[in-house]
Design a protein around this motif. Structure first.
Motif, PDB file in Angstrom:
ATOM      1  N   SER A  90      63.762 135.594  25.090  1.00 29.61           N
ATOM      2  CA  SER A  90      64.333 135.941  26.393  1.00 29.61           C
ATOM      3  C   SER A  90      64.594 137.435  26.394  1.00 29.61           C
ATOM      4  CB  SER A  90      65.643 135.191  26.613  1.00 29.61           C
ATOM      5  OG  SER A  90      65.433 133.806  26.533  1.00 29.61           O
ATOM      6  N   GLN A  92      65.641 141.139  28.764  1.00 28.67           N
ATOM      7  CA  GLN A  92      66.181 141.772  29.965  1.00 28.67           C
ATOM      8  C   GLN A  92      65.887 143.253  29.910  1.00 28.67           C
ATOM      9  OE1 GLN A  92      70.315 140.502  29.952  1.00 28.67           O
ATOM     10  NE2 GLN A  92      69.810 138.949  31.467  1.00 28.67           N
ATOM     11  N   THR A 101      66.118 136.630  33.655  1.00 28.81           N
ATOM     12  CA  THR A 101      65.690 136.888  32.294  1.00 28.81           C
ATOM     13  C   THR A 101      64.215 136.558  32.210  1.00 28.81           C
ATOM     14  OG1 THR A 101      67.877 136.329  31.456  1.00 28.81           O
ATOM     15  CG2 THR A 101      66.069 136.217  29.902  1.00 28.81           C
TER      16      THR A 101
END
Length: 195
Positions: A90, A92, A101
């Protein structure tokens, strides 16, 4: 004869500042205990160590440094101790331009070896901190996993980020158009009736 005991005076009430100070103390202690409890959980911040500056991970740092990302997580645990998205990392972006995300699929080869990590940095000019629980994650497995993940992430993330930014820009334009039409003056329904 005994004199009667003097009657007690009115009981003094604690002042407002004393009650406020006690309330603040209770909140601070409660918050501190809560933070410690969270930090001691599996992969909690009190159990992790930064291994990002190890020479053995220099190639991983070099491959991931150019990305417009400031957070990469793999095998994070939820409150029930289950893996969330074990098949993907994940990510960002640094500027929080995306609301969600981004997930990039990676091989699950190292799941059984307990590999899990959080990578973070403050900006794209900084090296990555690679946070792991050394009591759980064996370094050889972590190194192999990172070396396998880095080229996949470096290849796929720029396109995923661009696509996400375009999608969010389209959604923003559609929302602004909807608001413009909604707020535009409308002809009065009353004027549509014959006189």
């Amino acid at each position: 004869m005994h004199e009667p005991a003097p009657l007690p005076g009115p009981r003094k009430q604690p002042s407002g500042w004393w009650l406020l100070a006690m309330l603040c103390f209770i909140l601070v202690v409660g918050g501190g205990l809560g933070a410690v409890a969270i930090g001691l959980q599996k992969e909690g911040f009190l159990r992790t160590s930064d291994v990002g500056d190890l020479a053995e991970l220099a190639s991983v740092q070099e491959q991931l440094r150019p990305l417009e990302a400031c957070s990469i997580e793999y095998k994070r645990w939820d409150a029930r101790g289950r893996r969330r998205h074990p098949e993907a990392v994940s990510m960002q972006d640094c500027d929080s331009n995306t609301h969600g995300t981004l997930r990039i699929k990676v091989p699950q080869t190292w799941l059984e070896q307990g590999v899990g990590f959080t990578m973070q940095r403050g900006s794209t000019s900084e090296p990555w901190e690679i946070l792991v629980d050394k009591d759980v994650v064996p370094f050889p497995a972590l190194k192999e996993a990172l070396e396998a993940f880095a080229p996949i992430i470096a290849a796929e993330y720029p396109d995923k980020l661009r696509h996400e930014l375009e999608s969010e820009a389209t959604s923003r334009r559609n929302w602004e158009e909807y608001r413009r039409q909604r707020d535009a003056p409308k002809p009065s329904a009353k004027s549509s009736y014959p006189e």
